[in-house]
Every structure is written in C-alpha cells, then in structure tokens.
Design an enzyme around this catalytic site. Sequence first.
Site, PDB file in Angstrom:
ATOM      1  N   GLU A 104      18.853 -14.860 -12.098  1.00 52.73           N
ATOM      2  CA  GLU A 104      18.257 -13.507 -12.114  1.00 52.73           C
ATOM      3  C   GLU A 104      17.605 -13.237 -13.470  1.00 52.73           C
ATOM      4  OE1 GLU A 104      17.222 -11.266 -10.414  1.00 52.73           O
ATOM      5  OE2 GLU A 104      17.184  -9.478 -11.669  1.00 52.73           O
ATOM      6  N   GLU A 118       8.764 -12.497 -14.140  1.00 61.23           N
ATOM      7  CA  GLU A 118       7.928 -11.565 -13.362  1.00 61.23           C
ATOM      8  C   GLU A 118       7.325 -10.451 -14.216  1.00 61.23           C
ATOM      9  OE1 GLU A 118       9.779  -9.213 -10.319  1.00 61.23           O
ATOM     10  OE2 GLU A 118      11.700  -9.225 -11.330  1.00 61.23           O
ATOM     11  N   ASN A 155      -1.115   0.659   6.155  1.00 63.95           N
ATOM     12  CA  ASN A 155      -0.270  -0.249   5.389  1.00 63.95           C
ATOM     13  C   ASN A 155       0.116  -1.343   6.384  1.00 63.95           C
ATOM     14  OD1 ASN A 155       1.381  -1.457   3.596  1.00 63.95           O
ATOM     15  ND2 ASN A 155       2.913   0.178   3.504  1.00 63.95           N
ATOM     16  N   GLY A 156      -0.080  -2.610   6.030  1.00 66.94           N
ATOM     17  CA  GLY A 156       0.303  -3.674   6.958  1.00 66.94           C
ATOM     18  C   GLY A 156      -0.838  -4.659   7.144  1.00 66.94           C
ATOM     19  N   TRP A 196      -3.192  -2.422  -1.631  1.00 69.51           N
ATOM     20  CA  TRP A 196      -2.796  -3.706  -2.235  1.00 69.51           C
ATOM     21  C   TRP A 196      -3.479  -4.755  -1.369  1.00 69.51           C
ATOM     22  CZ3 TRP A 196       1.050  -7.740  -1.138  1.00 69.51           C
ATOM     23  CH2 TRP A 196       1.389  -8.496  -2.259  1.00 69.51           C
ATOM     24  N   LYS A 233      13.654 -12.181 -14.088  1.00 71.70           N
ATOM     25  CA  LYS A 233      13.230 -10.994 -14.861  1.00 71.70           C
ATOM     26  C   LYS A 233      12.177 -11.387 -15.884  1.00 71.70           C
ATOM     27  CE  LYS A 233      14.193  -8.070 -12.896  1.00 71.70           C
ATOM     28  NZ  LYS A 233      14.647  -8.625 -11.689  1.00 71.70           N
ATOM     29  N   HIS A 247      21.248 -33.816 -15.165  1.00 71.37           N
ATOM     30  CA  HIS A 247      20.564 -34.414 -13.999  1.00 71.37           C
ATOM     31  C   HIS A 247      19.072 -34.120 -14.040  1.00 71.37           C
ATOM     32  CE1 HIS A 247      24.508 -35.373 -12.307  1.00 71.37           C
ATOM     33  NE2 HIS A 247      24.872 -34.188 -12.763  1.00 71.37           N
ATOM     34  N   CYS A 279       0.828  -1.209   0.000  1.00 67.23           N
ATOM     35  CA  CYS A 279       0.000   0.000   0.000  1.00 67.23           C
ATOM     36  C   CYS A 279       0.863   1.260   0.000  1.00 67.23           C
ATOM     37  CB  CYS A 279      -0.880   0.010   1.244  1.00 67.23           C
ATOM     38  SG  CYS A 279      -1.858  -1.476   1.424  1.00 67.23           S
ATOM     39  N   LYS A 327       6.355  -3.673  -5.180  1.00 62.99           N
ATOM     40  CA  LYS A 327       7.762  -3.274  -5.209  1.00 62.99           C
ATOM     41  C   LYS A 327       8.464  -3.671  -3.918  1.00 62.99           C
ATOM     42  CE  LYS A 327      11.520  -1.491  -6.712  1.00 62.99           C
ATOM     43  NZ  LYS A 327      12.287  -2.331  -7.680  1.00 62.99           N
ATOM     44  N   ARG A 363       4.367   0.705  -6.420  1.00 61.09           N
ATOM     45  CA  ARG A 363       4.297  -0.253  -5.313  1.00 61.09           C
ATOM     46  C   ARG A 363       3.244  -1.319  -5.550  1.00 61.09           C
ATOM     47  NH1 ARG A 363       6.397   2.693  -0.587  1.00 61.09           N
ATOM     48  NH2 ARG A 363       5.059   1.557   0.834  1.00 61.09           N
TER      49      ARG A 363
HETATM   50  C1  AGP Z   1      12.810  -8.452  -8.254  1.00 67.80           C
HETATM   51  O1  AGP Z   1      12.685  -7.950  -9.570  1.00 67.80           O
HETATM   52  C2  AGP Z   1      11.513  -8.422  -7.499  1.00 67.80           C
HETATM   53  N1  AGP Z   1      10.919  -7.138  -7.500  1.00 67.80           N
HETATM   54  C3  AGP Z   1      11.657  -9.026  -6.122  1.00 67.80           C
HETATM   55  O2  AGP Z   1      12.185 -10.325  -6.265  1.00 67.80           O
HETATM   56  C4  AGP Z   1      12.580  -8.236  -5.160  1.00 67.80           C
HETATM   57  O3  AGP Z   1      13.922  -8.351  -5.561  1.00 67.80           O
HETATM   58  C5  AGP Z   1      12.426  -8.850  -3.763  1.00 67.80           C
HETATM   59  O4  AGP Z   1      11.082  -8.673  -3.364  1.00 67.80           O
HETATM   60  C6  AGP Z   1      13.367  -8.224  -2.724  1.00 67.80           C
HETATM   61  O5  AGP Z   1      13.065  -6.866  -2.584  1.00 67.80           O
HETATM   62  P1  AGP Z   1      14.108  -5.959  -1.732  1.00 67.80           P
HETATM   63  O6  AGP Z   1      15.419  -5.992  -2.481  1.00 67.80           O
HETATM   64  O7  AGP Z   1      13.482  -4.600  -1.703  1.00 67.80           O
HETATM   65  O8  AGP Z   1      14.231  -6.571  -0.378  1.00 67.80           O
END
Ligand code: AGP
Length: 619
Positions: free
Chosen positions: A492, A499, A101-102, A75, A496, A515, A2, A614, A27
């Site tokens: 990584e 997501e 938020n929470g 959110w 990318k 394997h 949020c 985010k 976010r």
């Molecule tokens: C990565 O592209 C994602 N947004 C997600 O995996 C992110 O890296 C993860 O939530 C960790 O976030 P942070 O680095 O703010 O702790």
Amino acid sequence: MCGIVGYVGNQEAAPIILHGLRQLEYRGYDSAGLAVLDGDGGVQVRREAGKLLNLEQAVSQAPVTGAVGVGHTRWATHGPPSQRNAHPHSSPDGDLVVVQNGIVENFLDLRQELERAGYTFRSDTDTEVIVHLIDQHYHNGSAGDLEDAVRKALLRLKGPSAIVVLSAHHPDRLIAARLGNAGGVTIGFGRGEMFVASDIPAILRHTRQVAFLDNRQMAVVTAHGAVFKDLDGRPLAKECTRIDWNPTAAEKGEFRHFMQKEIFEQGRSLTDTLRSRLDFQRNAVVLDSLNLTPDHARRLTKLTIVACGTSYYAGLVGKYYIERLARLPVEVDYASEFRYRQPLVASDQMVLAITQSGETVDTLAALEEARTGGAFTAAIVNAIGSQAARVTDGHIYMQAGPEIGVASTKAFTASTTDLLLLAIYLGQQRGVLAEAESARIIRALSMLPGLAGELLEDALQNDRYRELAERYHTFYNFLYLGRGIHYPIAREGALKLKEISYIHAEGYPAGEMKHGPIALIDATMPTVVVAPRDHVYDKMISQVEQVKARSGQVLAVAHANDEAIRAKVDAVMPIPVADELLTPILAVMPLQIFAYEMAVRRGADVDQPRNLAKSVTVE
Ligand code: AGP
C-alpha cells in the site's frame, strides 16, 4: 469518473450546478459543461475543455439564466478531451440534451444506424448516440412521451450508463436513469427544489434527504418531488436516506489538499469507524448490518475477499486477522481477476467486497459472480447508499466520512479496522475466539484512535516528512519491504507513492529480496522497510543489513523508541508501540504522509493525479 449535477427548483440553476461540479472534481475529469433552460424554453449550453475554471469563465462571460439545468464533468473514454466532446450533447434541433456517466459498448452499431436514419454526429463520443436515440423515439411516434422515449433508448444500450435528460418540451423536469454499474445516481429532496447528482458531496450543502437509483431504474424529477419507475415503466416506491455527514466533511478546511486533510483526520475517522461497534459489557463486536447469523457463520468453509487497488491491500491485511481469530480460510483476489476466472464459489462460502466508493465496476462484477455461485455476499463500503451496499446480503459501513482525495487514505485504515472487527465477530460467532481474547483485543481497539492521533499530531508538529521529501524527491525508484501482516502495508505504501508522485515504487515481501529484487539495490534505489518490533523483526533487521551492504539507503517505519534500528538506517518514520494487531493500521500512516510530501515537493496534482479517477466505474 464523470460527475453529474442536476437542479430543478426556484433558484438560478447555474451557480448550484457549478458549485456541485466543484465538489465532484476529485473524481477526475478533463472537460466540463452545463445546459440551462431559459424562461422562453430555450436550452442554453456552455461547454469547455480543461478545468472547471474554464467553464466558470465561459458562463460569466455569457451568462445562462433559468431554474432547470444539468452539468457534467467528463473523464474521457471515447474521444479526446475537447469542447466538442464535452457534455451535454444535444439533439439536432437543440431542444434535448443528455449528460452521461458510463460507456455505450455498442455505440458504433448505434451510430451507424442513426447516421443511416439521417443523424449527423458532431462529436467523437459514445454519449451522442443516446441523445439521438431519445430524439428519434420522441419524434417518430414510437414513444408515448419523453419518459417513454428515454426508456426505449436506454433499452437499446449495452454497457453501464447513468444519464440525465433535459428537454425544452418539458421545461419543468429532468429525467434521470441508471443502467448497470455506471456510478451512482443520487436524487436530493429540497423544499420546492430537487437535485440530481453522481455523488452526495455535490448536493450536501442543499439537502440531507436523498434516494438512490438502482440498476434499470429512472426518476422523473420536478421541483416538488420525484416519481420513480423501472425501465418497464412500473412505479417504484423509494425510501429517503438521511445523510449525517456535516457539509464541511466534504471541504478541505485549513488543509492544503483533501488528501492531507484525510490523512490527518484519521484519529477522528477511526473513532467514527468504531462507533457503536464495541460492546464492552459483553466483550463483543456488534455488526448487525452484516446480517450474518451465528449458524451461518459456523457453516462457512471459506471467505474470499475481492477488491481493487488500496482496498485489495486492506484485504490482504484482513486475511491475517480472519485466519488467526476466526480460523476461517481466506483467499484474497483482485476483483478484476476473480470476475473472469470462473471462480469456484458455493453456498457455504462468503465473498466480501472491500470498496470505498461502492461503485468500482470490477468489484461489483465480482460480487455478481459470487451471487451467481450462491455465496453469501457482503461489502465493507464507505459511500452510503452505493451499489455495493445495496446489492449484497450484508454490509459494514466504513463510517469514515466522504473521502475526496483520489489517493485512498482514511478508507484504508477504516477498512482494515473493519476487517479486525469482522475477524473478532466471526471468531465469536464461530465459537473459536475465547472471551478473554476478545476482551483484550476490544480494549486494544478502543485505544486505536488515540494512538493514531498521537502519531499524526507528532507528524504535524515537525518537519521530518518534508525533510525526507527534500532528500528523496529526485529519486525515480523505490522498493518497499514488509513481512507477515506488514507485507500488505509495504504494498500500500508503494501504491501511495506511485499514484500521487509518479515515482516508480514496488512493494515486496521482504523474504523475497534474495529471489530477485536485491539485484536492483544500489545508491540510486532507496528501500523503505516496515519494521516494528514483532516476531519477524530480526529478519527485517538482516534485510536492512543486506541493503546497506550494497550502498542502498533505508527508510524505516519503526517504533519510536527503537534505538537499535535508528542506528542502522538513514531515516526513521516513527509509530507508537501498540498491540500487534493494531500496528499495521498505524504503520501505513507514515507511508501516507511520506507519499504526500513527496508529491507536494514534486509539484504533482495531489488530489487529482493524472489519469486517475476516484472511482473506476468503467473497465
Ligand atoms: C487508491 O489510492 C486508489 N485510489 C485506487 O487503487 C482505489 O483504491 C481502487 O480504485 C479501489 O477503489 P474502491 O475502494 O472505491 O473500490
């Protein structure tokens, strides 16, 4: 996660709130709302499901006027996205509103208790129990004033919460409060006006002077300042931090998406990451904010890195750097695993969190576990003043500027660069890294921003990645392979793609192909290999042969001048030749661009991918 924006001052609150919420869109959210106190002390509320545009239209059709207000992007955690569940939530008489938020973990018990006391709930949210609790304490005489009613209500809550309260009975103020790790609460200091926000980009247009609420702290905010107290009512002295980001840093500029901008600004962001950290006279790395003495560094027996998602993959790269240069055993663990496995932590260990937002609930909980075990805790963190930077014994800011796109890009290259800096620093402090080697690596590091700029400029100047997206955007599965320090880069790269384009992709150590994964290879399953000319290059080439022998297509991240691999694969994503320690940082960039172009070609919401936030501040 949020977003919250509050304003108390001498201007119309609604436009300031709406602009601030726009800056927090990254976010992730599914509904939005605001409340503004009008001149007669009435509380005007507007709430809409869906995107901010819906709320903006509601406000333009039914304007709200007043100089005190609060807004929220939700959110959904409890209750589906809808107008009735959108924040703010109001007390029965409508004189009191709350945004949150929470999560209220004990909301069912509290809801039943309040219903027994005669309260009627009009939403499915956990947040609504907060506004009724405050209302109950405010009206039943158990609290001296609104501030006390807020305090008493918060002390009934279990779980992390960041809230802002607005009341018609106190039209000159907002009350902000933070309980646990529910994402930041930033207080912005203007001239004759004050701001409250979940994150700095929401208010950067108005002020650079900010202060941050910590766990169990609250602020009474009026147009002329803020009074800080803890939840026991004790006054707190808070220092202001000056934010040096330029306001455009949180804008897209000429780019189509924040993610695209953040990918292509990595030459500059890496310049900032390295700024004031390379001492060429002493051939040393400068990391004063880490607060780690040479003696303490020498006494360390183990370093554990805890992180989530992209930050976890950066940690895997860091393991190679630190074990090689500092001769210190490194374990890398998912924060969400570390926090629950009763880890063996001791005072001769260091636990390092990597977190762009500094607010990821699992990472903060892992740090808490580490601190309980007596370890030296540190964080590599981007968000200035975030919880991770404040609760640790030392920190290293990524200095990458605000990262708005949900998919992390420049924070990954910043954190891997910081990990290389840390490896050199620890190697020097522990007396195991020769000065000549330090000097060589430091000189190489100073070349990194230029090499990144060269790679990115080349990518901007041609259609290579758009053509790849045209050819591959209809495939539904990808395998990403890498060896050694490039294995985390494969992981990584796969994340990318997953997501933001919603294509399934899996990163794997190339040596594991036989394997299991090789059973998957056929013409419908392209393979991406990270294959710069390093000490395992020949092994990667044989991997390419095995995939091609099974009609698999291969896309290779490879040195631009590598003609041999170009003859074997279906496409090359080129990187410049560089010091082997820098190559993983460069090798991720083509994978970022490839994922971006695939997502654009598939019409996905690149900056706000479905279901993602985010910063994950709830479990
Ligand atoms: C990565 O592209 C994602 N947004 C997600 O995996 C992110 O890296 C993860 O939530 C960790 O976030 P942070 O680095 O703010 O702790």
